[in-house]
Design a protein around this motif. Structure first.
Motif, mmCIF file in Angstrom:
data_model
loop_
_atom_site.group_PDB
_atom_site.id
_atom_site.type_symbol
_atom_site.label_atom_id
_atom_site.label_comp_id
_atom_site.label_asym_id
_atom_site.label_seq_id
_atom_site.Cartn_x
_atom_site.Cartn_y
_atom_site.Cartn_z
ATOM 1 N N ALA A 147 -6.121 4.585 0.048
ATOM 2 C CA ALA A 147 -5.942 4.491 -1.534
ATOM 3 C C ALA A 147 -4.264 5.261 -1.666
ATOM 4 O O ALA A 147 -3.829 4.725 -2.637
ATOM 5 N N LYS A 148 -4.098 6.129 -1.193
ATOM 6 C CA LYS A 148 -2.583 6.661 -1.091
ATOM 7 C C LYS A 148 -1.468 5.509 -1.154
ATOM 8 O O LYS A 148 -0.695 5.174 -1.969
ATOM 9 N N GLU A 177 2.367 1.797 -3.356
ATOM 10 C CA GLU A 177 2.877 0.533 -3.205
ATOM 11 C C GLU A 177 2.793 -0.120 -4.788
ATOM 12 O O GLU A 177 3.902 -0.683 -5.195
ATOM 13 N N ARG A 178 1.752 0.048 -5.206
ATOM 14 C CA ARG A 178 1.725 -0.520 -6.555
ATOM 15 C C ARG A 178 2.363 0.037 -7.630
ATOM 16 O O ARG A 178 2.956 -0.739 -8.660
ATOM 17 N N HIS A 179 2.775 1.605 -7.438
ATOM 18 C CA HIS A 179 3.337 1.876 -8.549
ATOM 19 C C HIS A 179 5.033 2.695 -8.164
ATOM 20 O O HIS A 179 5.396 3.335 -8.866
ATOM 21 N N ASP A 181 5.874 7.907 -4.073
ATOM 22 C CA ASP A 181 5.750 8.416 -2.627
ATOM 23 C C ASP A 181 4.192 8.694 -2.424
ATOM 24 O O ASP A 181 3.416 8.857 -3.220
ATOM 25 N N MET A 182 3.902 9.047 -1.157
ATOM 26 C CA MET A 182 2.514 9.226 -0.735
ATOM 27 C C MET A 182 1.997 10.577 -1.290
ATOM 28 O O MET A 182 0.833 10.765 -1.571
ATOM 29 N N SER A 198 -2.239 12.147 -7.410
ATOM 30 C CA SER A 198 -2.629 11.457 -8.536
ATOM 31 C C SER A 198 -4.361 11.175 -8.195
ATOM 32 O O SER A 198 -5.143 11.309 -9.261
ATOM 33 N N LEU A 199 -4.558 10.841 -7.291
ATOM 34 C CA LEU A 199 -6.112 10.741 -6.800
ATOM 35 C C LEU A 199 -6.795 12.129 -6.950
ATOM 36 O O LEU A 199 -7.866 12.051 -7.477
#
Length: 115
Positions: A69-70, A75-77, A80-81, A87-88
């Motif tokens: 998910a990270k 990638e989508r936004h 960085d990881m 965010s998660l």
């Protein structure tokens, strides 16, 4: 029934007649309690590694899902990881959800978390 100082069970004795137990009966009852204690401890020892293995497997699967998910969010936004992980966590915590459930939804395209 004890293991060291810890009580792990109790043994109830029933007699056909009323009165005090004889010394022999008490000795037999003590032996039965010891055997039962050993049986309980042995069963627990057998179950413990299995439970630990299941817990570790679940934790590993959860961790893999969170890492996926990270990556999806990073990638989508184009973040960085570390920020993706934050965010998660923030999303899950603010909605009282399990982190692994949020990660699963992100990985399977059911949820997109935007900062």
């Amino acid at each position: 029934m004890r293991c060291g100082e810890k009580v792990i069970g109790a043994l109830s004795l029933m007699c056909r007649a009323t009165g005090r137990l004889t010394a022999d009966n008490l000795h037999i009852a003590h032996a039965l309690a010891n055997v039962a204690t050993i049986g309980i401890l042995h069963q627990r020892a057998l179950e413990q590694p299995e439970a630990t293995t299941e817990q570790l497997g679940a934790a590993l699967s959860s961790r893999v899902l969170i890492e996926q998910a990270k990556g999806v969010l990073a990638e989508r936004h184009h973040i960085d990881m570390d920020r993706a992980f934050d965010s998660l966590c923030i999303y899950a915590r603010s909605r009282d959800l399990r982190l692994s459930a949020v990660a699963d939804a992100v990985v399977h395209g059911k949820l997109d978390i935007v900062d």
